[in-house]
Design a protein around this motif. Structure first.
Motif, PDB file in Angstrom:
ATOM      1  N   ALA A   1       1.002  -1.162  -0.090  1.00  0.00           N
ATOM      2  CA  ALA A   1      -0.055  -0.118  -0.210  1.00  0.00           C
ATOM      3  C   ALA A   1       0.819   1.358   0.103  1.00  0.00           C
ATOM      4  O   ALA A   1       0.511   2.334  -0.362  1.00  0.00           O
ATOM      5  CB  ALA A   1      -0.980   0.027   1.244  1.00  0.00           C
ATOM      6  N   LEU A   2       2.165   1.125   0.280  1.00  0.00           N
ATOM      7  CA  LEU A   2       2.912   2.275   0.423  1.00  0.00           C
ATOM      8  C   LEU A   2       3.332   2.793  -1.006  1.00  0.00           C
ATOM      9  O   LEU A   2       3.888   3.867  -1.435  1.00  0.00           O
ATOM     10  CB  LEU A   2       4.354   1.968   1.198  1.00  0.00           C
ATOM     11  N   TYR A   3       3.364   1.761  -2.058  1.00  0.00           N
ATOM     12  CA  TYR A   3       3.809   2.229  -3.412  1.00  0.00           C
ATOM     13  C   TYR A   3       2.680   2.825  -4.178  1.00  0.00           C
ATOM     14  O   TYR A   3       1.433   2.444  -4.234  1.00  0.00           O
ATOM     15  CB  TYR A   3       4.012   1.015  -4.108  1.00  0.00           C
ATOM     16  N   SER A   4       3.222   4.029  -5.063  1.00  0.00           N
ATOM     17  CA  SER A   4       2.377   4.695  -5.882  1.00  0.00           C
ATOM     18  C   SER A   4       3.163   5.102  -6.773  1.00  0.00           C
ATOM     19  O   SER A   4       4.508   5.612  -6.415  1.00  0.00           O
ATOM     20  CB  SER A   4       1.447   5.741  -5.362  1.00  0.00           C
ATOM     21  N   SER A   5       2.889   5.332  -8.125  1.00  0.00           N
ATOM     22  CA  SER A   5       3.715   6.085  -9.009  1.00  0.00           C
ATOM     23  C   SER A   5       4.028   7.495  -8.849  1.00  0.00           C
ATOM     24  O   SER A   5       5.075   8.041  -8.848  1.00  0.00           O
ATOM     25  CB  SER A   5       3.063   5.870 -10.372  1.00  0.00           C
ATOM     26  N   GLY A   6       2.977   8.259  -8.145  1.00  0.00           N
ATOM     27  CA  GLY A   6       3.056   9.526  -7.709  1.00  0.00           C
ATOM     28  C   GLY A   6       4.350   9.871  -6.871  1.00  0.00           C
ATOM     29  O   GLY A   6       5.240  10.675  -6.648  1.00  0.00           O
TER      30      GLY A   6
ATOM     31  N   GLU B   1       9.363  -4.190 -13.348  1.00  0.00           N
ATOM     32  CA  GLU B   1       8.281  -4.477 -12.391  1.00  0.00           C
ATOM     33  C   GLU B   1       8.328  -4.009 -11.078  1.00  0.00           C
ATOM     34  O   GLU B   1       7.313  -3.879 -10.371  1.00  0.00           O
ATOM     35  CB  GLU B   1       8.362  -6.328 -12.141  1.00  0.00           C
ATOM     36  N   LEU B   2       9.436  -3.477 -10.811  1.00  0.00           N
ATOM     37  CA  LEU B   2       9.682  -2.798  -9.280  1.00  0.00           C
ATOM     38  C   LEU B   2       8.904  -1.564  -9.349  1.00  0.00           C
ATOM     39  O   LEU B   2       8.450  -1.078  -8.268  1.00  0.00           O
ATOM     40  CB  LEU B   2      11.227  -2.738  -9.104  1.00  0.00           C
ATOM     41  N   PHE B   3       8.771  -0.803 -10.534  1.00  0.00           N
ATOM     42  CA  PHE B   3       8.364   0.502 -10.554  1.00  0.00           C
ATOM     43  C   PHE B   3       7.224   0.575 -11.507  1.00  0.00           C
ATOM     44  O   PHE B   3       7.319   1.124 -12.494  1.00  0.00           O
ATOM     45  CB  PHE B   3       9.421   1.556 -10.879  1.00  0.00           C
ATOM     46  N   PRO B   4       6.069   0.003 -11.238  1.00  0.00           N
ATOM     47  CA  PRO B   4       4.863  -0.253 -12.129  1.00  0.00           C
ATOM     48  C   PRO B   4       4.137   1.095 -12.262  1.00  0.00           C
ATOM     49  O   PRO B   4       4.123   1.752 -11.211  1.00  0.00           O
ATOM     50  CB  PRO B   4       4.120  -1.340 -11.909  1.00  0.00           C
ATOM     51  N   TYR B   5       3.685   1.491 -13.343  1.00  0.00           N
ATOM     52  CA  TYR B   5       2.621   2.408 -13.233  1.00  0.00           C
ATOM     53  C   TYR B   5       1.501   2.362 -12.322  1.00  0.00           C
ATOM     54  O   TYR B   5       0.869   1.160 -12.940  1.00  0.00           O
ATOM     55  CB  TYR B   5       2.247   3.351 -14.685  1.00  0.00           C
ATOM     56  N   THR B   6       0.853   2.975 -11.759  1.00  0.00           N
ATOM     57  CA  THR B   6      -0.219   2.816 -10.859  1.00  0.00           C
ATOM     58  C   THR B   6      -1.011   4.136 -11.196  1.00  0.00           C
ATOM     59  O   THR B   6      -0.581   5.318 -10.829  1.00  0.00           O
ATOM     60  CB  THR B   6      -0.214   2.547  -9.562  1.00  0.00           C
ATOM     61  N   PRO B   7      -2.101   4.067 -11.581  1.00  0.00           N
ATOM     62  CA  PRO B   7      -3.139   5.259 -11.794  1.00  0.00           C
ATOM     63  C   PRO B   7      -3.509   5.932 -10.343  1.00  0.00           C
ATOM     64  O   PRO B   7      -3.482   5.200  -9.411  1.00  0.00           O
ATOM     65  CB  PRO B   7      -4.272   4.768 -12.210  1.00  0.00           C
ATOM     66  N   PRO B   8      -3.534   7.350 -10.302  1.00  0.00           N
ATOM     67  CA  PRO B   8      -3.824   8.101  -9.139  1.00  0.00           C
ATOM     68  C   PRO B   8      -5.274   7.323  -8.737  1.00  0.00           C
ATOM     69  O   PRO B   8      -5.994   7.082  -9.384  1.00  0.00           O
ATOM     70  CB  PRO B   8      -3.855   9.470  -9.459  1.00  0.00           C
ATOM     71  N   PRO B   9      -5.361   7.605  -7.291  1.00  0.00           N
ATOM     72  CA  PRO B   9      -6.707   7.262  -6.765  1.00  0.00           C
ATOM     73  C   PRO B   9      -7.781   7.925  -6.902  1.00  0.00           C
ATOM     74  O   PRO B   9      -7.524   9.225  -7.034  1.00  0.00           O
ATOM     75  CB  PRO B   9      -6.483   6.933  -5.346  1.00  0.00           C
ATOM     76  N   LEU B  10      -8.978   7.588  -6.961  1.00  0.00           N
ATOM     77  CA  LEU B  10     -10.218   8.608  -7.347  1.00  0.00           C
ATOM     78  C   LEU B  10     -10.298   9.655  -6.306  1.00  0.00           C
ATOM     79  O   LEU B  10     -10.029   9.252  -5.137  1.00  0.00           O
ATOM     80  CB  LEU B  10     -11.411   7.742  -7.432  1.00  0.00           C
ATOM     81  N   PHE B  11     -10.553  10.756  -6.765  1.00  0.00           N
ATOM     82  CA  PHE B  11     -10.804  11.864  -5.964  1.00  0.00           C
ATOM     83  C   PHE B  11      -9.597  12.255  -5.229  1.00  0.00           C
ATOM     84  O   PHE B  11      -9.720  12.799  -4.192  1.00  0.00           O
ATOM     85  CB  PHE B  11     -11.940  11.545  -4.921  1.00  0.00           C
TER      86      PHE B  11
END
Length: 185
Positions: free
Chosen positions: A32-37, A167-177
């Motif tokens: 849960a700590l990971y995000s592209s942002g 694979e270590l740094f995949p793109y994840t879309p920003p959360p809604l809202f």
């Protein structure tokens, strides 16, 4: 089974075995700590400390720098420089830990404690585990292996490190809202 039916089955089995000699990523986990942002904020335009332990080719000079160069040359989004010796642009809360052929095997989730791992240089297949660490905790983790490789300049090894980095740094879309969970308060 008739001999004619055995030929295609045998050919298929040989093709499958032949395909098993290249690099493979066998496990990729996001916390849960990971995000592209978060990754962009931590690494864009910065040095990202990359701790590399073990060398599957013995005492190859410059191995750590070569692995870091392969990672830097792999497009994962932000303009970052993976390096064992970061400069003043480093954000010390973030780092990457990469271990080759840990003995005994190490769980990628344990790579963020900055521990020194015992490694087996000549072990085959080459087993590599990596983690992107945020404030000392694993945000993403990857495990991969390569059956055979002639050295760190072998295209199969370069492919393994590139694929591991992606694979270590995949793109994840920003959360809604803009909030985790997607729903406003």
């Amino acid at each position: 089974m008739t001999p004619l039916r055995a030929v295609p089955a045998t050919a298929l089995a040989l093709l499958l075995l032949a395909g098993c000699t290249g690099p493979r990523i066998v496990r990729s986990d996001l916390n849960a700590l990971y995000s592209s942002g978060e990754f962009f904020a931590a690494a864009d335009g910065r040095d990202l400390r990359t701790i590399i332990q073990g060398n599957p080719y013995g005492n190859t000079p410059g191995f750590e720098q070569l692995v870091a160069q392969i990672m830097t040359g792999t497009y994962v989004g932000p303009r970052t420089r993976f390096t064992p010796t970061p400069g003043p642009t480093e954000n010390r809360d973030y780092f990457v830990s990469v271990v080759f052929n840990a003995q005994p095997a190490v769980n990628p989730f344990d790579l963020c404690d900055r521990k020194t791992w015992t490694t087996a240089p000549a072990m085959r297949p080459i087993l590599v585990r990596a983690a992107f660490c945020v404030a000392g905790r694993e945000a993403s983790a990857v495990t991969g292996f390569l059956d055979q490789s002639s050295g760190p300049d072998d295209p199969a090894f370069i492919n393994l490190i590139s694929h591991l980095t992606i694979e270590l740094f995949p793109y994840t879309p920003p959360p809604l809202f803009g909030r985790i969970g997607g729903f406003p308060d």
